[in-house]
Design a protein around this motif. Structure first.
Motif, short mmCIF file in Angstrom:
data_model
loop_
_atom_site.label_atom_id
_atom_site.label_comp_id
_atom_site.label_asym_id
_atom_site.label_seq_id
_atom_site.Cartn_x
_atom_site.Cartn_y
_atom_site.Cartn_z
N ALA B 65 -13.05 -49.20 -22.89
CA ALA B 65 -14.48 -48.99 -23.07
C ALA B 65 -14.81 -48.70 -24.54
O ALA B 65 -15.82 -49.18 -25.06
N THR B 66 -13.97 -47.94 -25.20
CA THR B 66 -14.19 -47.63 -26.62
C THR B 66 -14.09 -48.89 -27.47
O THR B 66 -14.89 -49.09 -28.39
N TYR B 67 -13.12 -49.76 -27.15
CA TYR B 67 -13.02 -51.02 -27.89
C TYR B 67 -14.30 -51.83 -27.73
O TYR B 67 -14.83 -52.40 -28.70
N VAL B 68 -14.83 -51.87 -26.48
CA VAL B 68 -16.05 -52.63 -26.21
C VAL B 68 -17.22 -52.07 -27.01
O VAL B 68 -17.94 -52.81 -27.69
N ASN B 69 -17.40 -50.76 -26.94
CA ASN B 69 -18.51 -50.13 -27.65
C ASN B 69 -18.41 -50.33 -29.16
O ASN B 69 -19.39 -50.66 -29.81
N ASN B 70 -17.22 -50.11 -29.68
CA ASN B 70 -17.03 -50.26 -31.12
C ASN B 70 -17.15 -51.71 -31.56
O ASN B 70 -17.65 -52.00 -32.66
N LEU B 71 -16.72 -52.63 -30.70
CA LEU B 71 -16.86 -54.06 -31.03
C LEU B 71 -18.34 -54.41 -31.11
O LEU B 71 -18.78 -55.06 -32.07
#
Lengths: 294, 230
Positions: B65-71
């Motif tokens: 989820a963090t990767y998605v948000n940061n992406l």
């Protein structure tokens, strides 16, 4: 009268003979005891001499007070002899009889002592498994080769990359890291390092902000460092995986491990919390001052 | 004014709402390539005891989820920089797009590469895929041995991959560091060896995790990717 005297003399002579006979027995026993001790000491000394003669006796991370036995390759890199057989005075049975070139150095504090900021469970795994595995790996590779007699720093600076470099650098980094933590650490710095931080970063707050950004922003495995260059200037750098600043001729002052294994047990994925609650409550400013003065 | 204006707003309010929602949808459409966290096809508990629910929940709902948000944040910034022709800014954002985009791409494949044993997880490859593996490594067992050795040896964080090399028409094993996506080949099967993927269950025993993960590998998904790549 006279016989009484004679008797008295005789009896005293007998007593004294008895005494002197027992004294002789006692002194024989004493002599035998002393001789046995001397013999044991001689054997132990002989064994120590024979098993340790081939390699230079070097103790753990050096402070400026101690000579580095000629391992000074780069300015400021006076960390020769990390984790070699502990110094003569620390020789124990294990080091006398083990053939391992490198040993896992003892922790500077009890594993319970860093609670609640870092749990004993984390220490058990981080030190007892991860750090230990790096030391064992070095021994697996160097035992029976001419690299056996090299210091950790020499291995790092000479290997530069590859399996042996990774293990040696990680052994170095972890040994340094444990000393960067203290049960009485945390809070604001004092002394020379405090002045240097203000000089080179503007203020402690500015420094902390920059350090946090580097620690939280580092992607993947690695370390965050406060380092000093040849001119004495402080800077923050982050390194990847096993990389270490001594390969760049920089003097490490402090480091924080940001591999996931350093914080996952206590903080799960929340690396920022590990930095704010773990690191900043344990940072050993005394060790930083030692390194800064070196 | 005290009466009319609020009345005016009250009447207009729903329209304002609709307008802002419309604007937001348009904005979202402008970022139609915006990433979203995919749902798992199975419960967090489904891969136990190989991978615990504890890990699955953290791995999916926190790490991925963090990767998605940061992406998405990086892509938004990138679009803004691109609109202004700020090339330096676009370059500066490459790192964040690579880290987080790679993380998103890799984990999306990973969740589909795994399946509970009740849904075929661990049931070995068959058909063309099995034949190709056997042709290259002698047996599936040997392939796993070679794969695990290479993947266990990754320094720091990374992934082990089985990929399809279109040029040579063959299968290959590759390792990538951090979240670098496999781009030299078509990724078929990826095994995450970032510590967060196994630490709570296996601690530092990465080889033990690798030994066990094959019990929940979804070979039919791997085969489907192989067929598509060929």
């Amino acid at each position: 009268g006279a016989s009484k005297e004679k008797y008295a003399t005789e009896s005293s002579a007998m007593t004294s003979t008895y005494v002197s006979f027992n004294a002789t027995r006692r002194s024989n026993a004493r002599f035998a005891f002393v001789a046995a001790c001397a013999l044991t000491a001689a054997i132990v000394a002989g064994v120590l001499l024979v098993t340790t003669e081939a390699s230079p006796m070097q103790s753990g991370i050096r402070t400026s007070a101690r000579p580095t036995m000629g391992i000074r390759h780069m300015p400021g890199a006076n960390f020769g002899g990390l984790s070699r057989r502990q110094g003569c005075k620390n020789a124990n049975l294990r080091s006398i009889f083990s053939s391992a070139a490198f040993e896992l150095p003892p922790l500077p504090w009890d594993k319970e002592a860093l609670k609640p900021h870092m749990s004993p469970e984390t220490i058990d795994f981080h030190y007892g498994k991860h750090h230990a595995a790096y030391v064992n790996k070095i021994n697996d590779i160097v035992t029976g080769t001419d690299k056996e007699s090299k210091s950790l720093t020499e291995l790092i600076l000479e290997e530069k990359s590859g399996g042996l470099f990774n293990s040696a650098a990680q052994a170095y980094n972890h040994e340094f890291f444990w000393k960067c933590l203290s049960p009485s650490g945390g809070g604001q710095p004092s002394g020379a390092i405090a002045e240097a931080i203000t000089k080179d970063f503007g203020s402690f707050e500015e420094f902390k902000k920059a350090y946090d950004a580097a620690a939280v922003g580092h992607f993947g495995s690695g370390w965050v460092w406060l380092v000093k260059d040849g001119s004495g200037k402080l800077s923050i750098m982050d390194t990847h995986d096993a990389e270490t600043p001594i390969t760049k001729g920089l003097t490490p002052i402090l480091t924080t491990d940001v591999w996931e294994h350093a914080y996952y047990i206590d903080y799960r994925n929340a690396r920022p919390k590990y930095i704010s609650d773990g690191w900043w409550n344990l940072v050993n400013w005394d060790f930083a001052n030692e390194n800064y003065a070196a | 004014l005290g009466f009319g204006f609020p009345l005016f707003l009250t009447i207009l309010h729903p329209s304002i709402n609709m307008l802002s929602r419309f604007a937001r949808t348009q904005a979202r459409r402008a970022f139609s390539t915006a990433a979203s966290l995919p749902d798992l096809k199975y419960d967090y508990t489904a891969l136990e005891p190989v991978v615990s629910a504890k890990i699955m929940e953290l791995h999916h709902s926190k790490h991925h989820a963090t990767y998605v948000n940061n992406l998405n944040a990086a892509l938004e910034s990138y679009a803004a920089a691109e609109a202004k022709n700020d090339v330096a800014k676009m370059i500066a954002l490459q790192g964040a797009i690579k880290f987080n985009g790679g993380g998103h791409v890799n984990h999306t494949i990973f969740w589909e590469n795994l399946a509970p044993t009740s849904a075929g997880g661990g049931e070995g490859p068959s058909g063309d895929l099995a034949a190709a593996i056997e042709a290259k490594w002698g047996s599936v067992e040997n392939f796993i041995k070679v794969f695990n050795a290479k993947t266990a040896a990754i320094q720091g964080s990374g992934w082990g991959w089985l990929g399809y090399n279109a040029e040579s028409g063959s299968l290959d094993i590759a390792t990538m560091s951090n979240q670098d996506p496999l781009t030299s080949m078509t990724p078929l099967l990826g095994i995450d060896v970032w510590e967060h993927a196994y630490y709570l269950d296996y601690m530092n025993a990465r080889p033990k995790y690798l030994e066990n993960i094959w019990k929940v590998v979804n070979w039919s998904d791997v085969a489907a990717r192989y067929d598509a790549a060929k």
